[in-house]
Design a protein around this motif. Structure first.
Motif, mmCIF file in Angstrom:
data_model
loop_
_atom_site.group_PDB
_atom_site.id
_atom_site.type_symbol
_atom_site.label_atom_id
_atom_site.label_comp_id
_atom_site.label_asym_id
_atom_site.label_seq_id
_atom_site.Cartn_x
_atom_site.Cartn_y
_atom_site.Cartn_z
ATOM 1 N N TYR A 254 0.836 -1.204 0.000
ATOM 2 C CA TYR A 254 0.000 0.000 0.000
ATOM 3 C C TYR A 254 0.877 1.263 0.000
ATOM 4 C CZ TYR A 254 -3.854 3.145 1.044
ATOM 5 O OH TYR A 254 -4.792 4.157 0.973
ATOM 6 N N TYR A 255 1.968 1.213 0.743
ATOM 7 C CA TYR A 255 2.893 2.358 0.758
ATOM 8 C C TYR A 255 3.479 2.593 -0.634
ATOM 9 C CZ TYR A 255 6.817 5.327 2.170
ATOM 10 O OH TYR A 255 7.712 6.367 2.291
ATOM 11 N N PHE A 256 3.817 1.491 -1.323
ATOM 12 C CA PHE A 256 4.310 1.582 -2.703
ATOM 13 C C PHE A 256 3.283 2.263 -3.602
ATOM 14 C CE2 PHE A 256 3.594 -0.789 -6.719
ATOM 15 C CZ PHE A 256 4.649 -0.294 -7.476
ATOM 16 N N LEU A 257 2.016 1.881 -3.463
ATOM 17 C CA LEU A 257 0.960 2.487 -4.280
ATOM 18 C C LEU A 257 0.819 3.977 -3.985
ATOM 19 C CD1 LEU A 257 -1.794 -0.287 -3.966
ATOM 20 C CD2 LEU A 257 -0.359 0.179 -5.963
ATOM 21 N N CYS A 258 0.904 4.336 -2.715
ATOM 22 C CA CYS A 258 0.741 5.742 -2.330
ATOM 23 C C CYS A 258 1.911 6.599 -2.812
ATOM 24 C CB CYS A 258 0.611 5.862 -0.812
ATOM 25 S SG CYS A 258 -0.902 5.147 -0.149
ATOM 26 N N LYS A 259 3.106 6.050 -2.789
ATOM 27 C CA LYS A 259 4.298 6.832 -3.130
ATOM 28 C C LYS A 259 4.494 6.965 -4.633
ATOM 29 C CE LYS A 259 7.012 8.371 -0.745
ATOM 30 N NZ LYS A 259 7.106 9.751 -0.243
ATOM 31 N N SER A 260 3.838 6.113 -5.418
ATOM 32 C CA SER A 260 3.924 6.235 -6.874
ATOM 33 C C SER A 260 2.746 7.078 -7.349
ATOM 34 C CB SER A 260 3.874 4.843 -7.525
ATOM 35 O OG SER A 260 3.764 4.965 -8.922
ATOM 36 N N SER A 261 2.998 8.349 -7.595
ATOM 37 C CA SER A 261 1.909 9.262 -7.931
ATOM 38 C C SER A 261 1.184 8.824 -9.206
ATOM 39 C CB SER A 261 2.444 10.687 -8.088
ATOM 40 O OG SER A 261 3.496 10.727 -9.041
ATOM 41 N N LYS A 262 1.937 8.285 -10.165
ATOM 42 C CA LYS A 262 1.319 7.838 -11.410
ATOM 43 C C LYS A 262 0.349 6.691 -11.167
ATOM 44 C CE LYS A 262 2.424 5.894 -15.969
ATOM 45 N NZ LYS A 262 3.509 5.432 -16.864
ATOM 46 N N GLN A 266 -3.723 6.613 -11.423
ATOM 47 C CA GLN A 266 -4.286 5.700 -12.423
ATOM 48 C C GLN A 266 -5.224 4.673 -11.798
ATOM 49 O OE1 GLN A 266 -1.315 3.929 -14.968
ATOM 50 N NE2 GLN A 266 -2.547 2.093 -15.254
ATOM 51 N N LEU A 267 -4.872 4.189 -10.600
ATOM 52 C CA LEU A 267 -5.654 3.130 -9.958
ATOM 53 C C LEU A 267 -6.695 3.671 -8.983
ATOM 54 C CD1 LEU A 267 -2.705 0.656 -9.236
ATOM 55 C CD2 LEU A 267 -4.372 0.525 -11.092
ATOM 56 N N HIS A 268 -6.776 4.993 -8.882
ATOM 57 C CA HIS A 268 -7.768 5.652 -8.017
ATOM 58 C C HIS A 268 -7.597 5.216 -6.556
ATOM 59 C CE1 HIS A 268 -10.547 5.781 -11.838
ATOM 60 N NE2 HIS A 268 -9.421 6.469 -11.997
ATOM 61 N N ILE A 269 -6.361 5.260 -6.088
ATOM 62 C CA ILE A 269 -6.072 4.796 -4.732
ATOM 63 C C ILE A 269 -6.809 5.630 -3.687
ATOM 64 C CG2 ILE A 269 -4.237 4.450 -3.015
ATOM 65 C CD1 ILE A 269 -4.304 2.409 -5.327
ATOM 66 N N SER A 270 -7.013 6.904 -3.949
ATOM 67 C CA SER A 270 -7.717 7.747 -2.969
ATOM 68 C C SER A 270 -9.135 7.242 -2.717
ATOM 69 C CB SER A 270 -7.747 9.198 -3.440
ATOM 70 O OG SER A 270 -8.415 9.306 -4.685
ATOM 71 N N THR A 271 -9.772 6.689 -3.752
ATOM 72 C CA THR A 271 -11.131 6.160 -3.564
ATOM 73 C C THR A 271 -11.111 4.797 -2.870
ATOM 74 O OG1 THR A 271 -11.195 5.021 -5.714
ATOM 75 C CG2 THR A 271 -11.867 7.336 -5.671
ATOM 76 N N GLN A 321 5.712 1.371 12.488
ATOM 77 C CA GLN A 321 6.532 2.340 11.743
ATOM 78 C C GLN A 321 6.028 2.488 10.312
ATOM 79 O OE1 GLN A 321 9.162 4.450 12.685
ATOM 80 N NE2 GLN A 321 8.670 5.211 10.646
ATOM 81 N N ILE A 322 5.693 1.366 9.673
ATOM 82 C CA ILE A 322 5.186 1.453 8.301
ATOM 83 C C ILE A 322 3.823 2.120 8.277
ATOM 84 C CG2 ILE A 322 4.587 0.139 6.230
ATOM 85 C CD1 ILE A 322 6.597 -1.956 7.074
ATOM 86 N N ILE A 323 2.989 1.827 9.282
ATOM 87 C CA ILE A 323 1.699 2.518 9.375
ATOM 88 C C ILE A 323 1.906 4.021 9.466
ATOM 89 C CG2 ILE A 323 -0.310 2.906 10.867
ATOM 90 C CD1 ILE A 323 -0.256 -0.082 11.532
ATOM 91 N N SER A 324 2.878 4.428 10.275
ATOM 92 C CA SER A 324 3.188 5.862 10.391
ATOM 93 C C SER A 324 3.638 6.449 9.054
ATOM 94 C CB SER A 324 4.275 6.051 11.463
ATOM 95 O OG SER A 324 4.663 7.403 11.548
ATOM 96 N N ASP A 325 4.468 5.701 8.319
ATOM 97 C CA ASP A 325 4.932 6.169 7.008
ATOM 98 C C ASP A 325 3.748 6.319 6.042
ATOM 99 O OD1 ASP A 325 7.513 6.120 7.947
ATOM 100 O OD2 ASP A 325 7.989 4.157 7.080
ATOM 101 N N ALA A 329 2.177 9.672 4.175
ATOM 102 C CA ALA A 329 2.169 9.724 2.709
ATOM 103 C C ALA A 329 0.782 9.981 2.138
ATOM 104 C CB ALA A 329 2.723 8.419 2.139
ATOM 105 N N THR A 330 -0.263 9.835 2.965
ATOM 106 C CA THR A 330 -1.628 9.982 2.442
ATOM 107 C C THR A 330 -2.300 11.243 2.967
ATOM 108 O OG1 THR A 330 -2.445 8.571 4.250
ATOM 109 C CG2 THR A 330 -1.967 7.515 2.157
#
Length: 330
Positions: A254-262, A266-271, A321-325, A329-330
């Motif tokens: 999920y962190y990977f998806l959030c950090k890749s703006s493209k 494209q995948l509508h991660i915010s929704t 720690q990853i949850i915090s990251d 990021a979101t």
């Protein structure tokens, strides 16, 4: 000769040597199939590493490795059971042959059932519990088998099956990594459209996402003096040894998806974030809070010692720690 023997089913092979009726020539001596596969693997590995040894006819993932998996592991209820029950030498031989086998995009490779047999079988072999193979590079062997299959829709369907069905849980962690690799490959190919690739199509991706982010935890009991917050020593150990790596893989993805703006766009991660929060993140934070309560820590230290407490808390701290990251990021 060796390949001929291992490609045959057990019922098609001659009976063991009868010492009361000895063969008349060496060619009539029946060879044992397990010995044949070990010898064949040794020959291929020697030729690959050192460029020497007896030259064998090349192997292909389809149909050769598929047939080997069916012949040697096909009698079990699941590939994972087979990999756990069979001798390590046999499993290592199968993986060695798969590693040197040639990939093929010919029509012979367009075999959906063979593809599933290959991916499930090699994944089970590479994740045998006794050998701790999940922590080695052997995972690249089933990954290669997955990615080279030419029909991307079939690859997508198998991944959705793995992520959705309980009996495929042993393949779930590798599948998340394969999904990440598919998305990276798509991002690196600007000519490919979303409709060409179900992995990067927002609607199709949502089904994968929902299958990944379903929270599961070790079975907690009712809160008692022997199990504060429902956390028994078995639950603590299951979290430390088995469940924490699953949480980390999902969080990292999920962190990977959030950090890749493209990809995020494209995948509508915010929704999809409300699904992630409600079905995975919030229950995970609640579970980690239970693990970290003073009563639980004291109980686990009394029952299992300080070293066990430190192991579990170290895993919990990495998760937090990853949850915090992610939250930053979101």
């Amino acid at each position: 000769m060796l390949q001929k023997i291992i490609f045959k089913g057990e019922s098609d092979l001659p009976p063991p040597l009868d010492f009361d009726n000895l063969p008349n020539s060496p060619d009539e001596i029946p060879l044992e199939r397990h010995g044949c596969i070990l010898l064949l693997a040794a020959r291929f590995v020697t030729a690959t590493l050192f460029g020497s040894g007896t030259q064998e006819q090349p192997l292909h993932l389809y149909p050769d490795i598929v047939n080997i998996l069916l012949n040697f592991l096909g009698d079990y209820a699941s590939p994972y059971t087979a990999a756990a029950e069979e001798p390590i030498a046999l499993i290592d031989s199968i993986l060695s042959l798969a590693a040197v086998a040639k990939t093929s995009t010919s029509e012979d490779a367009e075999d959906e059932e063979g593809f599933k047999t290959l991916v499930y079988g090699l994944t089970a072999c590479s994740r045998g519990p006794a050998q701790f193979k999940a922590f080695t590079r052997l995972g690249s062997i089933p990954a290669r088998a997955f990615h080279v299959y030419p029909d991307i829709q079939v690859r997508y369907n198998l991944m959705l099956e793995i992520l959705s069905e309980e009996e495929s849980d042993y393949a779930r962690l590798p599948a998340i990594q394969w999904l990440k690799e598919e998305l990276i490959s798509h991002s690196a190919n600007p000519a490919e459209t979303e409709t060409d690739n179900p992995f990067s199509d927002p609607e199709s991706f949502t089904f994968l996402f929902q299958s990944i982010y379903k929270f599961s935890s070790p079975a907690q009991t009712s809160t008692t003096s022997s199990a504060p917050e429902g956390i028994k020593p078995e639950v603590w150990m299951e979290f430390t040894q088995e469940i924490a790596p699953i949480y980390l893989e999902k969080l990292n993805f999920y962190y990977f998806l959030c950090k890749s703006s493209k990809l995020a766009e494209q995948l509508h991660i915010s929704t999809l974030q409300p699904i992630f929060d409600a079905r995975f993140l919030d229950p995970l934070k609640s579970f980690i809070s239970c693990l970290s309560s003073p009563a639980v820590l004291l109980h686990i230290e009394t029952e299992m010692g300080e070293a066990t407490v430190q192991m579990g808390m170290s895993a919990a701290e990495v998760v937090l720690q990853i949850i915090s990251d992610i939250e930053r990021a979101t």
